[in-house]
Design a protein around this motif. Structure first.
Motif: not given
Length: 804
Positions: A617-620, A456-459, A590-595, A549-555
């Motif tokens: 970029t698309k991330v889950e 649902s989040i990705q959509q 510990y997480i890194g790209r693409p997140h 965890a909610n599908g955001c990319i952190f900058l």
């Protein structure tokens, strides 16, 4: 009028100088009058002008209530003295010396002049203190004399000169001078006599030998060994009702923690069932655990609770809520303290100011607290803290390195801060992120999404929507306009900045500010947004993990040079030399790209390029296993069942080891450490019986750092984690031989970079102080021996075999 009163008092005193009861009465009346005068004038002190007296400056600032409080304290002291006077008047025989001291008391009253009373308030307080001491001395001497005549115990209470108890005479002298400084001494029967001092120092404390004429059927409290109750098995719990009741009410911080516990209740229950199945229902000891949340006590100031609904920091409360839940779900016997009074009650400390030890064994197996709570325990446990500190676990957000933890070493070598120097095992400090391997990684949890929620989040992601990480208006100040304008060219910018009535002027007009949002509404906002952007502060909070965890990319911004206690005010005084390369190093490393993307915000081209890359970029949604409920339960379970800092570790003597499978236990003749395939590290020889240890020695990967490189960096570069528990197994010549290090000299010293060696001088050094075994230490002149270990996927705190 004043002069006449003084003269009359002198005349009466001269006429009735030999009438001691009457003189005592006059002294008492004098004290009572002074008490009444000072208390009644208390409200007038604050009315003085600022320049009236140097003693009124603080009063002007703090107000009349403060000045009246000081006077009330003096009044209370005077009332105590009056009670002492009453006891004194009942004594049958008063020596000449005592009479002379009473004359001094009367004289002291006469010296207190009403004129200039405000200017002499400090002198009055000192006089009163001196009077109290003199009265106490008179009472002590009289009672001791009466006891000696009555009981004939003078010869039995001579201070012993026993070489086994060298501190005894000095402690007796200290007690003679200071036993009234804390009511706890009287609680244990101390009454001012040498006999009572010796009884206390031999039976409650341990500085003097036992008295031969005492009944020794009851051993001294420090040697009391209560029969250990039978072990009980811990059973997983899924009902959190009892825990919610224990947390209590009355503060917004507690309400926040309870809301969080309720919201994640189902996830904790699911995690408990999973871990129970993974452990195959094996036996787990149930522990008695006290949790004392020091930073939320009124005695520590509690600056957090009033800011919960005003955008204040929530990270500490998030972590404490999760710690409480994990301990409860794991099935342990839990007590929760949110005040010093509750702490005293749970520990069973004697009444007073904390100078006396506990009366019996510690009623808990483990105590979880923070630095504020540790200081409060020191104040109220006295000598017992040193005895029981092995049971303590300190929740420490930013970590404490061994060089700062060792009090003497820190003082001598410039590592002393306001927070370190407790001489604990460094693994007793428990951090929010795994940034300091010398400490234990406690962590917290983020809400885990199911597969339906992830789809649902990705959509529903809005590709050009960004949420700014900054709840306080002050975070939007100082140079944020440039990169925010770039961000605004590509994305719709949203904020969650707290305000009461008017929009904060620091927030640009193009930002859609939602105000401070409840957790569930913030989560809905993050589920729509594509980007979660940090300003560089706060450091290492839980929000970036929740956003990822909610599908955001952190900058986030890159720090060049890295922030540390050497160059940044926020870290100054913290017991760590750790260099922070970005706002959230865990997310970066510990997480890194693409997140996660870490860029230089001062480089507009790099920042612009990063925004355009993020939009492509698309991330889950992603959540590291160690920040799930199951991951935290797994970690805390392992610590509780395996970490033991109270049982002394036996010395590791390589010569005593034997070969595996040898019937006669033949001694080892070959190497202890052997090269590992496809690695520069060496490991424990499989044909040598490994000593019992946790983590097990099968996880050990021994390697050498470069000059100037810490073991944290050396292990990470090889894909391992530095394991401080293994230092004692590599602090020997056998480890040097296994790594083919050439040593002309091998010394044993006290230094936090050891064990290590110098290639140029061919000198090798071993560690003499186990508390200084340090993963973090480094030196440009030395290469270090580093005890690395493997780790479970998604769980850096545990080795691969640590759950076996």
């Amino acid at each position: 009028m004043i002069t006449g009163s003084t003269d009359g008092k002198i005349m009466v005193r001269r006429c009735l100088v030999t009438f001691k009861p009457f003189r005592i009465f006059v002294v008492g009346i004098g004290f009572f009058s002074l008490c009444f005068l000072m208390t009644s004038l208390g409200g007038q002190f604050s009315a003085k002008r600022l320049g009236d007296s140097p003693f009124t400056i603080r009063t002007e600032v703090l107000g009349g209530v403060e000045s009246r409080g000081v006077l009330r304290k003096i009044s209370d002291m005077l009332e105590v003295i009056l009670k002492r006077m009453d006891s004194l008047s009942k004594l049958d025989n008063t020596s000449t010396t005592d009479a002379r001291r009473l004359d001094e008391l009367t004289s002291a009253i006469n010296r207190i002049q009403p004129a200039g009373l405000v200017e002499r308030i400090q002198a009055i307080a000192q006089n009163v203190s001196n009077m109290a001491i003199r009265v106490e001395q008179i009472l002590q001497n009289s009672m001791v004399q009466g006891r000696v005549l009555r009981d004939g115990t003078s010869n039995q209470c001579e201070v012993p000169r026993d070489p086994r108890f060298p501190e005894c005479p000095g402690k007796v002298d200290w007690m003679r001078a200071r036993w009234t400084s804390d009511p706890c001494y009287a609680f244990y029967g101390v009454d001012g006599s040498d006999c009572s001092f010796l009884i206390y120092l031999s039976e409650v404390e341990w500085f003097c030998p036992p008295l031969s004429w005492r009944n020794h059927s009851n051993p001294p409290t420090q040697h009391v060994q209560e029969a250990k109750p039978p072990k009980r098995q811990a059973a997983f719990r899924t009902d959190l009702t009892v825990l919610l009741d224990q947390v209590g009410t009355g503060k917004e911080s507690l309400s926040f923690m309870k809301r969080r516990i309720r919201r994640l209740a189902q996830q904790w229950a699911t995690a408990a069932n999973r871990l129970d199945a993974k452990l195959e229902q094996r036996w787990r000891d149930q522990k008695k655990i006290l949790v004392h949340v020091g930073f939320l006590t009124e005695e520590s100031g509690d600056v957090f609770s009033p800011k919960v609904l005003k955008g204040g920091p929530l990270g500490e409360m998030v972590q404490w809520a999760d710690i409480l839940t994990a301990l409860h779900v794991l099935g342990h016997n839990l007590k929760i303290s949110m005040s010093v009074k509750e702490l005293q009650g749970f520990l069973g400390v004697p009444p007073g100011r904390g100078s006396c030890p506990l009366t019996g064994p510690l009623p808990f197996d483990l105590i979880y607290t923070d630095y504020h709570g540790l200081q409060q325990m020191k104040q109220h446990m006295g000598l017992s803290l040193k005895k029981h500190k092995c049971h303590i676990r300190v929740i420490d957000t930013f970590g404490t390195e061994p060089a700062y933890n060792h009090e003497e070493y820190a003082t001598l070598h410039g590592y002393r801060t306001n927070w370190g120097y407790w001489n604990l095992n460094a693994r007793q400090y428990m951090t929010m992120f795994p940034h300091t391997p010398d400490n234990s990684f406690m962590g917290f949890v983020s809400e885990e999404l199911n597969e339906t929620e992830k789809r649902s989040i990705q959509q529903n992601k809005v590709n050009n929507m960004a949420v700014v990480y900054g709840k306080e208006a002050s975070m939007w100040k100082q140079g944020k306009e440039g990169f925010l304008q770039i961000l605004h060219r590509y994305m719709e910018v949203h904020g969650t900045v707290y305000y009461e009535t008017q929009r904060p002027p620091e927030v640009p007009a193009f930002v859609k500010n939602h105000g401070l949002l409840p957790q569930h509404e913030l989560q809905q906002l993050l589920r729509k947004a594509k980007l979660f952007i940090g300003f560089g502060f706060p450091y290492e909070g839980p929000a970036p993990l929740e956003a990822i965890a909610n599908g955001c990319i952190f900058l986030q911004p890159k720090f060049n040079p890295p922030h540390s206690s050497l160059n940044h005010e926020f870290f100054r005084g913290k017991p760590t030399s750790r260099e922070v390369s970005s706002q959230h190093p865990y997310a970066e490393q510990y997480i890194g790209r693409p997140h996660v993307m870490t860029v230089d915000y001062n480089n507009s081209l790099e920042f612009d390029s990063a925004i355009r890359e993020i939009m492509r970029t698309k991330v889950e949604p992603y959540l590291p296993y160690e920040y799930t409920c199951e991951g935290m339960l797994e970690r805390v379970h392992s610590y509780i069942q395996h970490q033991d800092f109270c049982t002394p570790e036996p010395p590791f003597i390589p010569a005593n080891l034997s070969r595996q499978g040898s019937a006669g236990g033949s001694r080892v003749t070959g190497p202890l450490f052997v090269p590992l395939p496809n690695s520069t590290a060496v490991g424990w020889a499989t044909n040598v019986t490994a000593p019992s240890a946790w983590p097990p020695l099968s996880s050990l990967r021994l390697l050498v750092s470069q000059e100037g490189q810490s073991c944290v960096e050396a292990c990470q570069s090889a894909g391992f984690i530095c394991e401080p528990a293994h230092f004692r197994f590599i602090n020997n010549k056998e480890a040097l031989h296994g790594l083919e290090v050439q040593c002309e000299v091998v010394d044993s010293e006290i230094n936090h970079i050891l064990p290590a060696f110098s290639v140029v001088r061919r000198e090798c050094g071993l560690q003499r102080e186990p508390l200084l075994f340090s993963c973090a230490g480094h030196s440009p002149k030395y290469r270090r021996l580093c005890p690395c270990r493997d780790f479970r996927r998604g769980q850096v705190a545990l080795c691969r075999d640590c759950l076996q």
